[in-house]
Design a protein around this motif. Structure first.
Motif, PDB file in Angstrom:
ATOM      1  N   LEU A   1      -0.119 -25.670 -19.024  1.00 22.92           N
ATOM      2  CA  LEU A   1       0.902 -26.460 -19.720  1.00 22.92           C
ATOM      3  C   LEU A   1       2.323 -26.266 -19.222  1.00 22.92           C
ATOM      4  CD1 LEU A   1      -0.087 -26.084 -23.489  1.00 22.92           C
ATOM      5  CD2 LEU A   1      -0.470 -28.064 -22.021  1.00 22.92           C
ATOM      6  N   PHE A   2       2.699 -25.045 -18.910  1.00 17.10           N
ATOM      7  CA  PHE A   2       4.122 -24.719 -18.798  1.00 17.10           C
ATOM      8  C   PHE A   2       4.603 -24.385 -17.394  1.00 17.10           C
ATOM      9  CE2 PHE A   2       3.181 -23.191 -23.284  1.00 17.10           C
ATOM     10  CZ  PHE A   2       3.629 -24.365 -23.872  1.00 17.10           C
ATOM     11  N   ASN A   3       3.750 -24.525 -16.376  1.00 17.72           N
ATOM     12  CA  ASN A   3       4.202 -24.235 -15.015  1.00 17.72           C
ATOM     13  C   ASN A   3       5.325 -25.198 -14.638  1.00 17.72           C
ATOM     14  OD1 ASN A   3       4.383 -23.179 -12.453  1.00 17.72           O
ATOM     15  ND2 ASN A   3       2.515 -24.140 -11.683  1.00 17.72           N
ATOM     16  N   GLY A   4       6.476 -24.648 -14.248  1.00 22.54           N
ATOM     17  CA  GLY A   4       7.630 -25.468 -13.899  1.00 22.54           C
ATOM     18  C   GLY A   4       8.636 -25.626 -15.014  1.00 22.54           C
TER      19      GLY A   4
ATOM     20  N   GLN B   1     -12.815 -25.576 -25.247  1.00 20.87           N
ATOM     21  CA  GLN B   1     -11.722 -25.071 -24.422  1.00 20.87           C
ATOM     22  C   GLN B   1     -10.494 -24.748 -25.275  1.00 20.87           C
ATOM     23  OE1 GLN B   1     -12.724 -27.605 -20.335  1.00 20.87           O
ATOM     24  NE2 GLN B   1     -10.638 -27.519 -21.112  1.00 20.87           N
ATOM     25  N   LYS B   2      -9.773 -23.707 -24.863  1.00 18.16           N
ATOM     26  CA  LYS B   2      -8.521 -23.378 -25.538  1.00 18.16           C
ATOM     27  C   LYS B   2      -7.431 -24.396 -25.213  1.00 18.16           C
ATOM     28  CE  LYS B   2      -9.346 -18.381 -25.627  1.00 18.16           C
ATOM     29  NZ  LYS B   2      -8.911 -17.063 -25.112  1.00 18.16           N
ATOM     30  N   VAL B   3      -7.501 -24.915 -23.996  1.00 16.40           N
ATOM     31  CA  VAL B   3      -6.503 -25.880 -23.545  1.00 16.40           C
ATOM     32  C   VAL B   3      -7.222 -27.076 -22.939  1.00 16.40           C
ATOM     33  CG1 VAL B   3      -4.412 -26.230 -22.184  1.00 16.40           C
ATOM     34  CG2 VAL B   3      -4.986 -23.928 -22.969  1.00 16.40           C
TER      35      VAL B   3
ATOM     36  N   LEU C   1      -3.035 -29.199 -26.069  1.00 16.28           N
ATOM     37  CA  LEU C   1      -3.495 -30.459 -25.502  1.00 16.28           C
ATOM     38  C   LEU C   1      -2.350 -31.086 -24.728  1.00 16.28           C
ATOM     39  CD1 LEU C   1      -5.581 -33.126 -27.420  1.00 16.28           C
ATOM     40  CD2 LEU C   1      -3.532 -33.801 -26.165  1.00 16.28           C
ATOM     41  N   ALA C   2      -2.621 -31.475 -23.479  1.00 16.36           N
ATOM     42  CA  ALA C   2      -1.604 -32.126 -22.657  1.00 16.36           C
ATOM     43  C   ALA C   2      -2.219 -33.368 -22.041  1.00 16.36           C
ATOM     44  CB  ALA C   2      -1.110 -31.180 -21.564  1.00 16.36           C
TER      45      ALA C   2
ATOM     46  N   PHE D   1       0.179 -26.566 -29.570  1.00 17.43           N
ATOM     47  CA  PHE D   1       1.024 -27.260 -28.590  1.00 17.43           C
ATOM     48  C   PHE D   1       0.428 -28.644 -28.317  1.00 17.43           C
ATOM     49  CE2 PHE D   1       0.942 -22.693 -27.581  1.00 17.43           C
ATOM     50  CZ  PHE D   1       2.265 -22.368 -27.862  1.00 17.43           C
ATOM     51  N   LEU D   2       1.178 -29.668 -28.611  1.00 17.45           N
ATOM     52  CA  LEU D   2       0.754 -31.041 -28.363  1.00 17.45           C
ATOM     53  C   LEU D   2       1.748 -31.692 -27.402  1.00 17.45           C
ATOM     54  CD1 LEU D   2      -0.992 -33.530 -28.873  1.00 17.45           C
ATOM     55  CD2 LEU D   2       0.400 -34.014 -30.898  1.00 17.45           C
TER      56      LEU D   2
END
Length: 644
Positions: A447-450, A509-511, A540-541, A565-566
């Motif tokens: 989710l959060f790379n970058g 899945q967790k993500v 979820l992304a 996290f949505l």
């Protein structure tokens, strides 16, 4: 097959001992042989009590020819044995051809007497009269042999050797000889890792660091080449130390116990003659007492736990002045906890070096056979993003492909599915994390790379500590502008870990980040489905630009999922949201921390969500139809939110 026709296996030795049995078998040779064997040096010693005949046996010839070093103990009666002289002649001949290294020990004899054949080394006893030589071709041959013995004695006397008179005692002399032999054997090893691409630049920086006494750290991500760098450093500098030891893969060795690590260190430096350890504490005391006055080069490779370091080298005072202890690890925090202040960070390879490493593994001779393969090599090396282990793994994998079409298919696969060898390396780093660090690692990868560090730390429990832990273990980096950077292969591996832990079932899945899986989960909101584990989904992304059709969902699905996290995002601001609520079913997760929904379809947040803002940290509703957040007065948690 008849056994007589089977090829005979010739034994290889590291050291051949040449000596006059009646002079030295029960004295220096017995102690020297024991010391060499205990140091782990494979040594040939002829155990026959008497040398029989003048010619040496085929067994002795083979032992000499297949040894790297010949230690020649030259004693008072050495030249009285034609057996010994024939051995010496063969040893010197091989020494001159650089096929063997001769190490002489002048045991109570003067090298000058040996060189000039004086005293007991005079060879007149073997001479034949001139008249006899006229009648016997055999005797002429014997005279030629005497001349070769003479030349061999002169040659061996000119080689720098050990003179017992210059040593404090015989024990010190043996220790000095074994150390010298060990260093020479090590220097003879053909070490290809020092020719590794990019190694020169590493050595230039580390050679200056080697002037620093005490603890030195080599830190980097898994597969980046820390062990190879340490081996090359050991190869270049071990000759400066009377005692040196390289313990590879300490993490794996530690599985047999910390005492096993201590035994390994002591055996490598002192040989197998040290006393048996029965406790870690005793081992620490023994290391200090036996090595406290010795200048040691000690390399501890792949340390991942502070206890491993503490039982081997907790303090520099455990070793003599001038010692160096080098630690390779993936954990920078471990180095600082141990008082290591001199840390060398191993970075990824540059573009040109990366292509070269890949081509060395992929093509015979290290060069692409055509321009097409050159372009494919560039693509393959870019997938590895400068990680040496990945470049070699990709090159080896593609080497067996027989056509450009096969290469194309393989590269497409590598984009989607991590290579098994790379996964094994990165899995070690992941499994070394505790449960909370693992969860944060997976969320960053998916989710959060970058993203900015400030944003991510605000969304996570103990976010600053968690991000710092991942940084110290080289799983992420922080850019100059304060954003999280995760290597593409680590990100790829992290996503694969998520799939593995769910047994490749999306609802477990967790993500979730793949469009098809998210659509599947959101469309299957049934009691049967909800019992299959949808509560494990934390994040979820969804990239809605790539969705072919609008997806209508029931808001009640979020009561099953309980997201933290949505993230529903798009790259264009002129398209309508492709994720819509079915009429009258709007709803949001109750424990949501991040609500990022580009082109949010409603004009306000769901009424049911109005009283559940205890966890919400960030609202990001770009390009949306939103007219107001909610009806009524702002709730008391409002000033904890970040609105975008």
């Amino acid at each position: 097959m008849d056994s007589s026709s089977s090829p005979r296996v010739v034994k290889q030795y590291q050291v051949f001992l040449s000596f006059r049995g009646e002079d030295t078998r029960r004295t220096i040779v017995s102690f020297l042989h024991k010391a060499l064997v205990e140091r782990g040096i494979d040594t040939f010693k002829d155990d026959k009590k008497l040398e029989i005949g003048g010619s040496i046996s085929d067994e002795i010839k083979e032992a000499i020819q297949n040894s790297k070093i010949a230690v020649v103990v030259i004693s008072e009666n050495y030249a009285s044995s034609t057996w010994c002289l024939n051995e010496l002649q063969m040893i010197v001949d091989l020494h001159k051809k650089q096929q063997l290294t001769a190490v002489p020990i002048f045991y109570d004899v003067a090298p000058s007497d040996v060189g000039h054949q004086r005293g007991t080394f005079a060879l007149e006893r073997y001479k034949c009269s001139k008249i006899m030589l006229l009648f016997s071709s055999e005797k002429r041959k014997f005279a030629e042999k005497i001349q070769k013995w003479r030349e061999a004695l002169t040659e061996i006397a000119g080689i720098s050797g050990t003179d017992p008179k210059t040593c404090e005692d015989e024990a010190a002399m043996i220790e000095d000889i074994v150390g010298r032999v060990s260093r020479q054997l090590f220097s003879m090893e053909t070490v290809k890792f020092c020719d590794t691409v990019g190694m020169n630049s590493h050595m230039e920086e580390l050679n200056s660091v080697m002037d620093t006494e005490g603890l030195i750290g080599i830190w980097g991500m898994g597969g980046i080449g820390k062990t190879t760098i340490a081996k090359c450093l050991y190869k270049e500098h071990s000759h400066r130390f009377a005692y040196h030891c390289f313990i590879e893969n300490i993490k794996s060795s530690a599985e047999k116990g910390l005492i096993h690590l201590q035994e390994k260190l002591l055996s490598n430096i002192l040989g197998k003659g040290h006393e048996k350890l029965w406790s870690v504490e005793q081992g620490c005391l023994y290391i200090k007492s036996r090595l406290g006055n010795r200048k040691v080069l000690l390399i501890l490779d792949d340390v991942d736990n502070l206890d491993q370091l503490h039982v081997l080298a907790k303090e520099t005072s455990w070793f003599g002045p001038g010692s160096r202890i080098i630690i390779t690890t993936r954990d920078k925090g471990l180095l600082f906890s141990s008082g290591v202040r001199c840390v060398y960070c191993v970075d990824i390879l540059g573009k040109n070096d990366a292509i070269q490493v890949f081509k060395q593994a992929a093509f015979e001779g290290g060069e692409a056979p055509s321009d097409d393969y050159e372009q494919l090599s560039i693509r393959a090396s870019s997938l590895a993003q400068g990680l040496p282990s990945a470049l070699k793994a990709f090159g080896t994998y593609l080497r067996r492909m027989t056509s450009i079409e096969d290469w194309e298919k393989a590269l497409e696969r590598l984009k989607k599915v991590p290579h098994q060898r790379v996964m094994e390396i990165l899995r070690t780093s992941y499994m070394g994390l505790d449960g909370r660090h693992q969860a944060v690692f997976l969320h960053v990868a998916c989710l959060f790379n970058g993203d900015s560090v400030r944003r991510v730390t605000s969304l996570l429990d103990d976010g600053e500590l968690e991000i710092k832990a991942l940084t110290e273990k080289f799983l992420i980096d922080i850019s100059a502008d304060g954003c999280i950077k995760m290597h593409v292969l680590i990100e790829q591996a992290g996503k694969e870990f998520v799939r593995e832990e769910s047994d490749y079932m999306p609802w477990r899945q967790k993500v979730l980040w793949e469009e098809e899986q998210i659509i599947y989960v959101l469309q299957n909101n049934t009691p049967r489905f909800s019992h299959q584990g949808t509560t494990t989904i934390q994040s979820l992304a969804l990239h809605i630009c790539e969705m072919p059709h609008v997806l209508y969902i029931k808001g009640t699905i979020f009561n099953t999922i309980n997201l933290k996290f949505l993230k529903v995002f798009q790259h264009l601001n002129d398209i309508e949201s492709k994720l819509q609520f079915l009429p009258g079913t709007d709803g949001l997760p109750q424990q949501l921390r991040l609500l990022h929904w580009d082109a949010y379809p409603l004009t306000t947040l769901p009424l049911t969500y109005y009283h559940n803002l205890n966890y919400l940290v960030e609202i990001n509703l770009r390009y949306s139809n939103l007219e107001r957040l909610w009806y009524g007065n702002p709730v008391r948690h409002y000033n904890a939110l970040e609105l975008f």
